[in-house]
Design an enzyme around this catalytic site. Structure first.
Site, PDB file in Angstrom:
ATOM      1  N   CYS B  57       0.497  -1.320  -0.280  1.00 41.77           N
ATOM      2  CA  CYS B  57       0.153   0.165   0.238  1.00 41.77           C
ATOM      3  C   CYS B  57       0.991   1.205  -0.102  1.00 41.77           C
ATOM      4  CB  CYS B  57      -1.238   0.177   1.341  1.00 41.77           C
ATOM      5  SG  CYS B  57      -2.160  -0.772   1.314  1.00 41.77           S
ATOM      6  N   HIS B 112      -2.264   6.668   4.115  1.00 40.58           N
ATOM      7  CA  HIS B 112      -1.327   5.546   4.611  1.00 40.58           C
ATOM      8  C   HIS B 112      -0.187   5.975   4.364  1.00 40.58           C
ATOM      9  CE1 HIS B 112      -1.072   1.237   4.948  1.00 40.58           C
ATOM     10  NE2 HIS B 112       0.012   1.375   5.793  1.00 40.58           N
TER      11      HIS B 112
END
Lengths: 431, 431
Positions: B57, B112
């Site tokens: 990610c 993130h």
């Protein structure tokens, strides 16, 4: 069960080491040509949902040879030189059953069911043996003739040629009124890839593809030799793999590879021809198992199985002969002693998984229920939608596991925490 | 570069967490319906060889947001709550560039790229933020509005709905003469799968499929809302994924998944529509990278990039606008700080590999050279046939690695020997 002219059929069983479902042109390869195997498929049946006995070499071969799930046989996990153990000596192999029926029996290639002499082919019903008892990446690498060390280290590149020659000589030495059983386990295309010089550059798929074309060539040599002897009509000729491909090779678009109980690790190519008795040109998608072959042969040849070693496989002769089969029992996906998954009809429940070094992590997503007809790539877990099926298959696995009462449970610890790189017996080879 | 009526286009960039290439019906799914995304594809271009910035990610998002390979950005590997660090504050994101041009900028979903407040969206050019800064399997799981903790633990199932509502409200609050940039990173279909009740049972692909259909629905809500405002003609609308699918989802038949530098881990769906400027109905197979998007926008909008943070991505506007592109530079496959592979034209050289816990073992087969045009599944190593190509690509990688002069090299040790199950910050969740 009568056979053509009351003469028992000859039997040839070829199994490759790590060849993938998609590595044959009859199974869709566009980069590898396998004209001889394609011919076998055309002259008989090509099975598209054939499951091996395990995602690694030893258990897959144990199941094929005994008709039984590998954990029963004492050969549930990969054997290494120096293990000083092999398959349970009480097991009765395809070789032993056929030898008992008067067949001349020969094994030419990779055995991988135990050490020679204590648990080599000659201890399990074969009259003759020539080949490598272990994988081509294990040390020491010794070529045996019967129980004699005749070459160390092995010249692996020429093994397919030499094994084919040995098999052909064996066939020629067998009296024409005696049926023969040739078990021909290739040592390839297992890593490291070492094709014979004359095949280098033949395929469009690199050295791996060249090796597959060599496999096709030598399979064809056997087929053609038997044809030239006028015996192919009454020969059951089988071609398959021990499990899915490893570093290279095509799993035919399935999920996973060797070492994994995803379908890509356990669905294998399977071709069978027997012109006298099996209709030509069949493509069969019924899920069945390589360990069905021995029970099938027992039925076809009227062999009474040893009741102390009951089969897990089933007679599937109707599948080839009549194109039909009654319901087949569950397909079991064992990873060594762990029953990871089961397939029943279109449903597969994946309950455990071995992702080397990451087992705990992988449990997040389990169990997973897949509809292999809609979703052969095992992409979508339908468990939440079908809790009844999850329960049914889970119960089935628990019941089967309990019934096994496995000996040598300490072997279950064998892989635990293994990172493979540290595994005894494996040696990193440079090619 | 002029745009329609000299009005700068609105920009919507949707990125999913772990959705697979094959999970959209326009990319071939037969079990998941994505009518809204299919419409975006029809109204613009669908790219079939789009590579993300990494197979996990954080690096994938860092590359998309900065136009630079993740190892340069300080965000080369997955970040966890408690890391107390984020992307290098000197990085200039897509948000910052567009904000600098007068755009209203909002981020709605999973960031993130670092902790809030120190390295959250508001530190990187976004006016507004609403969503989850980390993955939906990390603790603590906090919903933030801007830099304020507004919910703990997060109600993940309703996040897509709430983020879409927030984005729509943000659009509505933006004056019509001011362009908006909506960055919409879904928290789904990342494991654990928690679709909103109203989507449960909608798809044929279980809860994962239901979640993909929810993604399609909310992507459609944004598209329709902008259409209803009469602004879709001049909106660049992008849909993609951060990397390949994980436990579930379809990689479209490629090899590998999330965490892997096989193509299945890094080739992602990519749709782009801009009716005013991009011809409709294009399917484009040219290999390009998600980090090309920011350089492309800079060219289209006449933004002068910050010379201290040079792009690795390239302007690919001609690809969409004219259906042509000059040669694209190499595609880099980074696994955290490790440059595992490179693609140039049809060739991919895979030089390192991270198979969790089995790295030493996996090196047996490396390097491997694949022809991705003939062999998109990376089945056949052609290295022995093309040593010149191996050398060329290996030299390319070595040169690029040397040029990087990466800071924070100690982070390279982060994954070393990790079995993931023991990773800090990850928590096994039961669903």
């Amino acid at each position: 069960m009568p056979t053509q002219s009351n003469t028992r059929p000859n039997i040839v069983v070829i199994i490759c080491d790590d060849i993938g479902f998609g590595d044959l042109s009859c199974n869709g390869s566009t980069m590898i040509k396998t004209p001889n195997l394609d011919l076998v498929a055309r002259r008989g049946a090509r099975l598209t949902s054939m499951y091996s006995g395990g995602p690694t070499c030893t258990p897959a071969r144990a199941a094929l040879m005994t008709g039984r799930i590998a954990p029963r046989t004492g050969a549930a996990r990969v054997l290494f030189p120096g293990d000083n153990r092999g398959m349970n000596p009480n097991e009765v192999t395809m070789g032993a059953y056929l030898k008992g029926l008067g067949y001349a029996t020969g094994c030419f290639g990779k055995w991988h069911l135990g050490d020679i002499p204590d648990s080599g082919p000659l201890k399990f019903g074969f009259d003759r043996y020539f080949g490598l008892p272990y994988s081509n990446d294990m040390d020491p690498m010794i070529v045996y003739r019967d129980e004699e060390n005749v070459e160390e280290p092995a010249d692996v590149a020429s093994l397919a040629l030499r094994c084919a020659n040995e098999a052909i000589e064996f066939i020629d030495k067998t009296p024409k009124d005696q049926p023969f059983f040739v078990y021909f386990p290739f040592t390839s295309p297992h890593h490291p890839i070492t094709p014979e010089d004359k095949f280098i550059g033949t395929s469009e798929a690199g050295l791996y593809g060249d090796t597959c074309e060599a496999i096709d060539f030598y399979s064809g040599e056997l087929y053609k030799h038997i044809s030239a002897r006028g015996q192919i009509e009454n020969t059951i000729f089988v071609f398959t793999s021990d499990h899915g491909p490893w570093w290279e090779g095509s799993n035919g678009g399935l999920r996973g590879r060797k070492f994994e109980t995803w379908d890509g690790g356990m669905r294998v190519p399977f071709l069978i021809s027997w012109p006298a008795m099996i209709p030509e040109g069949q493509v069969i998608s019924q899920p069945v198992a390589t360990m069905d072959l021995l029970p099938t042969l027992c039925n076809l040849l009227d062999i009474k199985p040893d009741s102390s070693m009951p089969f897990d496989g089933e007679d599937i002769s109707d599948l080839f002969m009549k194109g039909s089969i009654a319901d087949h029992g569950p397909i079991w996906y064992f990873d060594a002693f762990s029953l990871n998954a089961v397939r029943k009809g279109k449903w597969k429940l994946h309950r455990k998984r071995q992702t080397w070094g990451g087992e705990k992590f992988s449990q997040w997503s389990l169990p997973q229920l897949f509809d292999l007809e809609r979703d052969p790539g095992e992409c979508y877990d339908l468990g939440a939608r079908h809790p009844d099926v999850v329960k049914e298959l889970n119960d089935l696995m628990e019941k089967f596991e309990k019934s096994l009462n496995l000996a040598e449970a300490d072997d279950r610890e064998w892989w635990k925490g293994s990172t493979l790189g540290d595994s005894a017996g494996w040696n990193v080879q440079k090619v």
